[in-house]
Write a protein that holds these residues in place. Sequence first.
Motif, PDB file in Angstrom:
ATOM      1  N   THR A  66       0.829  -1.205   0.000  1.00  0.00           N
ATOM      2  CA  THR A  66       0.000   0.000   0.000  1.00  0.00           C
ATOM      3  C   THR A  66       0.866   1.259   0.000  1.00  0.00           C
ATOM      4  OG1 THR A  66      -1.737  -1.182   1.163  1.00  0.00           O
ATOM      5  CG2 THR A  66      -1.845   1.215   1.208  1.00  0.00           C
ATOM      6  N   LEU A  67       1.895   1.273   0.834  1.00  0.00           N
ATOM      7  CA  LEU A  67       2.804   2.424   0.870  1.00  0.00           C
ATOM      8  C   LEU A  67       3.568   2.565  -0.446  1.00  0.00           C
ATOM      9  CD1 LEU A  67       4.191   2.137   4.502  1.00  0.00           C
ATOM     10  CD2 LEU A  67       2.569   3.826   3.620  1.00  0.00           C
ATOM     11  N   ALA A  68       3.986   1.451  -1.023  1.00  0.00           N
ATOM     12  CA  ALA A  68       4.693   1.499  -2.300  1.00  0.00           C
ATOM     13  C   ALA A  68       3.779   2.020  -3.407  1.00  0.00           C
ATOM     14  CB  ALA A  68       5.238   0.126  -2.657  1.00  0.00           C
ATOM     15  N   CYS A  69       2.511   1.664  -3.370  1.00  0.00           N
ATOM     16  CA  CYS A  69       1.556   2.182  -4.347  1.00  0.00           C
ATOM     17  C   CYS A  69       1.389   3.690  -4.196  1.00  0.00           C
ATOM     18  CB  CYS A  69       0.211   1.483  -4.200  1.00  0.00           C
ATOM     19  SG  CYS A  69       0.224  -0.228  -4.741  1.00  0.00           S
ATOM     20  N   GLY A  88       8.510   2.600  -7.034  1.00  0.00           N
ATOM     21  CA  GLY A  88       7.535   1.739  -6.374  1.00  0.00           C
ATOM     22  C   GLY A  88       8.099   0.363  -6.067  1.00  0.00           C
ATOM     23  N   VAL A  89       8.815  -0.208  -7.026  1.00  0.00           N
ATOM     24  CA  VAL A  89       9.426  -1.527  -6.816  1.00  0.00           C
ATOM     25  C   VAL A  89      10.481  -1.459  -5.723  1.00  0.00           C
ATOM     26  CG1 VAL A  89      10.877  -3.287  -7.912  1.00  0.00           C
ATOM     27  CG2 VAL A  89       8.920  -2.346  -9.143  1.00  0.00           C
ATOM     28  N   ALA A  90      11.328  -0.435  -5.763  1.00  0.00           N
ATOM     29  CA  ALA A  90      12.356  -0.283  -4.729  1.00  0.00           C
ATOM     30  C   ALA A  90      11.721  -0.076  -3.359  1.00  0.00           C
ATOM     31  CB  ALA A  90      13.272   0.887  -5.080  1.00  0.00           C
ATOM     32  N   CYS A  91      10.661   0.707  -3.313  1.00  0.00           N
ATOM     33  CA  CYS A  91       9.987   0.981  -2.036  1.00  0.00           C
ATOM     34  C   CYS A  91       9.414  -0.296  -1.437  1.00  0.00           C
ATOM     35  CB  CYS A  91       8.904   2.021  -2.250  1.00  0.00           C
ATOM     36  SG  CYS A  91       8.030   2.475  -0.749  1.00  0.00           S
ATOM     37  N   VAL A  92       8.722  -1.103  -2.237  1.00  0.00           N
ATOM     38  CA  VAL A  92       8.152  -2.326  -1.696  1.00  0.00           C
ATOM     39  C   VAL A  92       9.239  -3.308  -1.277  1.00  0.00           C
ATOM     40  CG1 VAL A  92       7.806  -3.693  -3.809  1.00  0.00           C
ATOM     41  CG2 VAL A  92       6.203  -3.907  -1.945  1.00  0.00           C
ATOM     42  N   ALA A  93      10.349  -3.340  -2.014  1.00  0.00           N
ATOM     43  CA  ALA A  93      11.451  -4.229  -1.631  1.00  0.00           C
ATOM     44  C   ALA A  93      12.057  -3.808  -0.298  1.00  0.00           C
ATOM     45  CB  ALA A  93      12.509  -4.247  -2.724  1.00  0.00           C
TER      46      ALA A  93
END
Length: 100
Positions: A66-69, A88-93
């Motif tokens: 949710t935060l990455a989105c 977004g990908v880096a954030c979710v990782a």
Amino acid sequence: MTIDLTTLVAILAMAAATVLTRLSGLVLIRHVSLEGSRRKAIESIPPAVLMAVVAPTAFATGIAETLACAVTAFAALRLPMLVSVALGVACVAILRALGL
């Protein structure tokens, strides 16, 4: 393995429709002037499509996704699409690595 003729024809028809749709857009856009509000409307399509793809993930998964989105959505407002997706990908990782 056997090839079903009906399936093959359906796949080829869908491929042809996809190619024709993309090519017709390139041909037709040459005959349209893109000033002012038209340009803004065309430029807002990629972020809108990105949000349509990302939004279900934001509501159906955990807090990290949710935060990455949200990061992706805010980045898409100002940055190029590829950079927004990469953020977004880096954030979710990173959030998953932190245990969220």
